[in-house]
Design a protein around this motif. Structure first.
Motif, mmCIF file in Angstrom:
data_model
loop_
_atom_site.group_PDB
_atom_site.id
_atom_site.type_symbol
_atom_site.label_atom_id
_atom_site.label_comp_id
_atom_site.label_asym_id
_atom_site.label_seq_id
_atom_site.Cartn_x
_atom_site.Cartn_y
_atom_site.Cartn_z
ATOM 1 N N PRO A 1 -25.007 8.069 46.744
ATOM 2 C CA PRO A 1 -26.135 7.132 46.783
ATOM 3 C C PRO A 1 -25.793 5.806 46.100
ATOM 4 C CG PRO A 1 -26.819 9.281 45.936
ATOM 5 C CD PRO A 1 -25.325 9.288 46.014
ATOM 6 N N SER A 2 -26.262 4.730 46.668
ATOM 7 C CA SER A 2 -26.101 3.411 46.060
ATOM 8 C C SER A 2 -26.826 3.375 44.723
ATOM 9 C CB SER A 2 -26.687 2.340 46.989
ATOM 10 O OG SER A 2 -26.806 1.110 46.313
ATOM 11 N N GLY A 3 -26.217 2.717 43.759
ATOM 12 C CA GLY A 3 -26.861 2.534 42.469
ATOM 13 C C GLY A 3 -27.884 1.420 42.473
ATOM 14 N N SER A 4 -27.969 0.668 43.564
ATOM 15 C CA SER A 4 -28.855 -0.498 43.626
ATOM 16 C C SER A 4 -29.920 -0.415 44.704
ATOM 17 C CB SER A 4 -28.032 -1.765 43.895
ATOM 18 O OG SER A 4 -27.079 -1.977 42.893
ATOM 19 N N ILE A 5 -29.616 0.220 45.822
ATOM 20 C CA ILE A 5 -30.502 0.204 46.984
ATOM 21 C C ILE A 5 -30.954 1.644 47.284
ATOM 22 C CG2 ILE A 5 -30.750 -0.489 49.401
ATOM 23 C CD1 ILE A 5 -30.044 -2.861 47.566
ATOM 24 N N PRO A 6 -32.209 1.979 46.988
ATOM 25 C CA PRO A 6 -32.685 3.328 47.266
ATOM 26 C C PRO A 6 -32.522 3.692 48.750
ATOM 27 C CG PRO A 6 -34.273 2.140 45.913
ATOM 28 C CD PRO A 6 -33.235 1.145 46.365
ATOM 29 N N GLY A 7 -32.015 4.909 48.995
ATOM 30 C CA GLY A 7 -31.841 5.392 50.357
ATOM 31 C C GLY A 7 -30.539 4.979 51.018
ATOM 32 N N ARG A 8 -29.784 4.096 50.401
ATOM 33 C CA ARG A 8 -28.514 3.641 50.971
ATOM 34 C C ARG A 8 -27.386 4.539 50.481
ATOM 35 N NH1 ARG A 8 -24.552 -1.141 49.810
ATOM 36 N NH2 ARG A 8 -23.896 -1.683 51.917
ATOM 37 N N GLU A 9 -26.542 4.955 51.393
ATOM 38 C CA GLU A 9 -25.387 5.779 51.060
ATOM 39 C C GLU A 9 -24.118 4.929 51.160
ATOM 40 O OE1 GLU A 9 -25.122 9.323 50.355
ATOM 41 O OE2 GLU A 9 -27.268 9.050 49.947
ATOM 42 N N LEU A 10 -23.212 5.148 50.225
ATOM 43 C CA LEU A 10 -21.932 4.432 50.213
ATOM 44 C C LEU A 10 -20.788 5.415 50.458
ATOM 45 C CD1 LEU A 10 -22.470 2.268 47.003
ATOM 46 C CD2 LEU A 10 -22.789 1.589 49.379
ATOM 47 N N PRO A 11 -19.726 4.959 51.114
ATOM 48 C CA PRO A 11 -18.562 5.814 51.271
ATOM 49 C C PRO A 11 -17.971 6.176 49.912
ATOM 50 C CG PRO A 11 -18.421 3.919 52.735
ATOM 51 C CD PRO A 11 -19.565 3.668 51.791
ATOM 52 N N LEU A 12 -17.675 7.458 49.714
ATOM 53 C CA LEU A 12 -16.973 7.927 48.529
ATOM 54 C C LEU A 12 -15.547 8.239 48.949
ATOM 55 C CD1 LEU A 12 -16.865 8.819 45.576
ATOM 56 C CD2 LEU A 12 -17.679 11.070 46.327
ATOM 57 N N LEU A 13 -14.603 7.544 48.330
ATOM 58 C CA LEU A 13 -13.194 7.657 48.692
ATOM 59 C C LEU A 13 -12.397 8.199 47.515
ATOM 60 C CD1 LEU A 13 -12.865 4.104 50.262
ATOM 61 C CD2 LEU A 13 -13.542 6.203 51.412
ATOM 62 N N ALA A 14 -11.221 8.705 47.808
ATOM 63 C CA ALA A 14 -10.313 9.158 46.748
ATOM 64 C C ALA A 14 -8.894 8.733 47.104
ATOM 65 C CB ALA A 14 -10.388 10.669 46.603
ATOM 66 N N LEU A 15 -8.139 8.427 46.074
ATOM 67 C CA LEU A 15 -6.729 8.101 46.211
ATOM 68 C C LEU A 15 -5.943 9.067 45.341
ATOM 69 C CD1 LEU A 15 -4.591 6.066 47.321
ATOM 70 C CD2 LEU A 15 -4.817 4.883 45.109
ATOM 71 N N ASP A 16 -5.134 9.901 45.985
ATOM 72 C CA ASP A 16 -4.273 10.840 45.285
ATOM 73 C C ASP A 16 -3.053 10.088 44.793
ATOM 74 O OD1 ASP A 16 -2.624 12.860 44.387
ATOM 75 O OD2 ASP A 16 -2.629 13.983 46.271
ATOM 76 N N LEU A 17 -2.922 9.922 43.485
ATOM 77 C CA LEU A 17 -1.834 9.122 42.938
ATOM 78 C C LEU A 17 -0.521 9.883 42.871
ATOM 79 C CD1 LEU A 17 -3.933 7.479 40.137
ATOM 80 C CD2 LEU A 17 -3.118 6.378 42.236
ATOM 81 N N GLU A 18 -0.576 11.186 42.899
ATOM 82 C CA GLU A 18 0.654 11.980 42.877
ATOM 83 C C GLU A 18 1.400 11.851 44.201
ATOM 84 O OE1 GLU A 18 -0.346 15.468 39.756
ATOM 85 O OE2 GLU A 18 -1.257 15.643 41.747
ATOM 86 N N ALA A 19 0.657 11.537 45.254
ATOM 87 C CA ALA A 19 1.277 11.411 46.585
ATOM 88 C C ALA A 19 1.670 9.978 46.900
ATOM 89 C CB ALA A 19 0.316 11.924 47.658
ATOM 90 N N SER A 20 1.260 9.028 46.038
ATOM 91 C CA SER A 20 1.527 7.625 46.374
ATOM 92 C C SER A 20 2.736 7.078 45.669
ATOM 93 C CB SER A 20 0.321 6.751 46.071
ATOM 94 O OG SER A 20 -0.138 6.913 44.759
#
Length: 152
Positions: A133-152
């Motif tokens: 959920p967005s911390g600013s806009i009620p009802g808005r969803e944001l993409p949650l991403l991850a970066l694996d640093l062991e693979a980079s």
């Protein structure tokens, strides 16, 4: 272009960059007003986090901020002045953030992404792991991403 640690006295300057960069995507005034608090950079946060700026000829072009403790951290903010978007500043800042994260012993970074920035992060090696959920806009969803640093 030089990348250097941000200084606490640059908090207002970095806030301005964050606001201009967010507005670049065409968000209206009401949206921007709702995001203002979340986009405000605090001098104390600069002192406590890994925050660096990209600078050329004395002008700050953008910044990135990391937080967290091993094994997982988060890429909290990455913003570039609109006239510098698409010119390699974001990539340079992201790569510096990746290096800082590894040096801090982090094995994974999470990123709460603006939908417009998601393609950039995916191109940089992140993967989408869900939404948040967005911390600013009620009802808005944001993409949650991850970066694996062991693979980079």
């Amino acid at each position: 272009m030089e990348i250097r640690p941000a200084r606490p006295e640059e908090a207002a300057l970095l806030t301005g960059i964050a606001l201009r960069a967010k507005a670049y995507w065409g968000y209206d005034e009401a949206f921007m007003a709702a995001c203002r608090s979340e986009l405000t950079v605090d001098a104390d946060v600069i002192e406590r986090s890994a925050t660096v700026v990209a600078e050329a000829d004395g002008q700050v072009l953008g910044f990135v901020s990391l937080s967290g403790a091993p094994p997982t951290g988060s890429l909290d903010q990455l913003f570039v002045e609109p006239e510098w978007i698409g010119r390699g500043v974001g990539r340079a800042l992201f790569e510096r953030a990746r290096g800082l994260a590894v040096a801090l012993g982090l094995r994974r970074l999470t990123i709460d992404s603006d939908p417009n920035a998601e393609p950039f992060y995916l191109a940089m090696g992140a993967t989408r792991i869900g939404s948040i959920p967005s911390g600013s806009i009620p009802g808005r969803e944001l993409p949650l991403l991850a970066l694996d640093l062991e693979a980079s």
